[in-house]
Design a protein around this motif. Sequence first.
Motif, PDB file in Angstrom:
ATOM      1  N   ARG A  36       0.818  -1.215  -0.114  1.00  0.00           N
ATOM      2  CA  ARG A  36      -0.232   0.069  -0.029  1.00  0.00           C
ATOM      3  C   ARG A  36       0.780   1.376   0.100  1.00  0.00           C
ATOM      4  O   ARG A  36       0.440   2.211  -0.757  1.00  0.00           O
ATOM      5  N   LEU A  37       1.991   1.348   0.757  1.00  0.00           N
ATOM      6  CA  LEU A  37       2.810   2.201   0.860  1.00  0.00           C
ATOM      7  C   LEU A  37       3.529   2.617  -0.475  1.00  0.00           C
ATOM      8  O   LEU A  37       3.846   3.607  -1.060  1.00  0.00           O
ATOM      9  N   VAL A  39       2.281   1.614  -3.595  1.00  0.00           N
ATOM     10  CA  VAL A  39       1.128   2.195  -4.352  1.00  0.00           C
ATOM     11  C   VAL A  39       1.072   3.756  -4.094  1.00  0.00           C
ATOM     12  O   VAL A  39       1.208   4.604  -5.120  1.00  0.00           O
ATOM     13  N   ILE A  40       0.946   4.139  -2.919  1.00  0.00           N
ATOM     14  CA  ILE A  40       0.795   5.453  -2.467  1.00  0.00           C
ATOM     15  C   ILE A  40       1.835   6.323  -3.112  1.00  0.00           C
ATOM     16  O   ILE A  40       1.911   7.448  -3.757  1.00  0.00           O
ATOM     17  N   MET A  41       3.164   5.696  -2.967  1.00  0.00           N
ATOM     18  CA  MET A  41       4.437   6.702  -3.232  1.00  0.00           C
ATOM     19  C   MET A  41       4.502   6.514  -4.676  1.00  0.00           C
ATOM     20  O   MET A  41       5.121   7.745  -5.323  1.00  0.00           O
ATOM     21  N   LYS A  42       4.010   5.584  -5.556  1.00  0.00           N
ATOM     22  CA  LYS A  42       4.261   5.727  -6.857  1.00  0.00           C
ATOM     23  C   LYS A  42       3.040   6.791  -7.499  1.00  0.00           C
ATOM     24  O   LYS A  42       3.502   7.704  -8.422  1.00  0.00           O
ATOM     25  N   ILE A  43       2.054   6.641  -6.797  1.00  0.00           N
ATOM     26  CA  ILE A  43       0.953   7.704  -7.305  1.00  0.00           C
ATOM     27  C   ILE A  43       1.371   9.087  -7.040  1.00  0.00           C
ATOM     28  O   ILE A  43       1.227   9.994  -7.775  1.00  0.00           O
ATOM     29  N   ALA A  44       2.004   9.332  -5.653  1.00  0.00           N
ATOM     30  CA  ALA A  44       2.528  10.566  -5.470  1.00  0.00           C
ATOM     31  C   ALA A  44       3.593  11.172  -6.173  1.00  0.00           C
ATOM     32  O   ALA A  44       3.726  12.110  -6.662  1.00  0.00           O
ATOM     33  N   SER A  75       9.016   8.324  -6.633  1.00  0.00           N
ATOM     34  CA  SER A  75       8.583   6.957  -7.309  1.00  0.00           C
ATOM     35  C   SER A  75       9.639   5.935  -7.356  1.00  0.00           C
ATOM     36  O   SER A  75       9.295   4.588  -7.460  1.00  0.00           O
TER      37      SER A  75
END
Length: 108
Positions: A36-37, A39-44, A75
């Motif tokens: 989840r972390l 995925v969040i970082m990639k989106i960010a 990313s």
Amino acid sequence: MTDATAPSTVVKARKAPRMTYKQEIQTIKNLPRTQRLIVIMKIAGVFLVAIGLEGIVTGQYAYTLLFIPLGVFVSMMPIKIRTGVCIACRSPLEQHQAICPKCGAPQM
Ligand SMILES: [Zn+2]
């Protein structure tokens, strides 16, 4: 009416054929912590790069110089986090292995 009785196993098998049910459960258990972390970082990261690109369009190059390197850095971070152990079984992994050799869990 026959569609309702279609076997649900077909849907499950198609998603990740290399993982057993038990491995899938183990992977999902670990999702909140690692994946989840990631995925969040990639989106960010994508979002930050998008802000930087917006800076080019609007001529605000300070935004570009600040947000594009920041977005790329954010990313790239998850890649460094995930090198080391499998997200499912915690066994050690080589740097470029996308799938765990021990349990077959995909490393996002
Ligand atoms: Zn594994």
